[in-house]
Design an enzyme around this catalytic site. Structure first.
Site: not given
Ligand code: SAM
Length: 218
Positions: A43, A117, A193
């Protein structure tokens, strides 16, 4: 992600038994490091690592490497790691742009990108983890037919990725604009998230891209 520097984070990471300190020295020998021939999945941008640690728990017959460039963030993940009995996971504190120096061609079977991001400005497009630059790096380290799985709440980044990934020959094997209400939800493991956005009722986008067979590493 707003980053709060944690004093001593670098030192703690340098001493952690869960972090590989010289990842370039393992290039081509990662299976030896795990002590088995199981496939290796990574990841990129794992944050506090909830997702990859859950995968490691669920799938003992696969190997996992969590990659996070900020020591203060990785440190949070390591605190969680200490409470788990796992033998199939390692962590690296590196930038994804260096992955081809860390993994040999074909050493990795799957790459997860979760809530990366967005870098919305055009002049920062190369920093997006689904940009052609990064996909070129993933292509080098993945096995033939290897997979990149990408989840995000950010529609613009998702749309950009759906358009730009196939340009360099990758196949979009599946996609959804609402993961939690789609067939792809089966077996889904939530990230930090993702749990936050899902609680706010935000739909989650997901795509699965496959490196076509016969695609040469550059
Ligand atoms: N994947 C986690 C989740 O879904 O909860 C964290 C998402 S957070 C928005 C993105 C993370 O990716 C941050 O921790 C950031 O430091 C990391 N990251 C961004 N670019 C990276 C890069 N080039 N190499 C390594 N990590 C990166």
């Amino acid at each position: 992600m707003r980053l709060r520097h944690i004093r001593g984070a670098e030192e703690k990471i340098a001493q952690s038994p869960y972090v590989i300190q010289d990842p370039e020295g393992e290039r081509g020998h990662w299976n030896q490091r795990f002590g088995n021939a199981h496939p290796i999945e990574i990841e990129v941008g794992m944050g506090k690592g909830r997702f990859i640690m859950e995968l490691a728990k669920r799938y003992p017959d696969r190997n996992f490497i969590g990659i996070e460039r900020y020591s203060s963030v990785l440190l949070r993940g390591l605190e969680k790691r200490e409470q788990l009995e796992l033998s199939n996971i390692w962590f690296l504190c590196v930038d994804a742009k260096d992955l081809a120096e860390i993994f040999e061609a074909g050493e990795i079977s799957k790459i997860y990108l979760n809530f990366s991001d967005p870098w919305p400005k055009d002049r920062h497009a190369k920093r997006r983890l689904t940009s052609p630059e990064f996909m070129g790096i993933y292509r080098q380290i993945l096995i033939e037919g290897g997979i990149v799985e990408f989840k995000t709440d950010n529609r613009e980044l998702f749309q950009y990725s759906l358009e730009s990934i196939p340009v360099s020959g990758w196949e979009i094997a599946s996609q959804t604009y609402d993961l939690h209400h789609s067939p792809l939800a089966e077996g889904n493991v939530m990230t930090e998230y993702e749990a936050k956005f899902a609680a706010e009722g935000k739909p989650i986008c997901k795509l699965v891209a496959q490196k076509p067979k016969g695609m040469q590493a550059e």
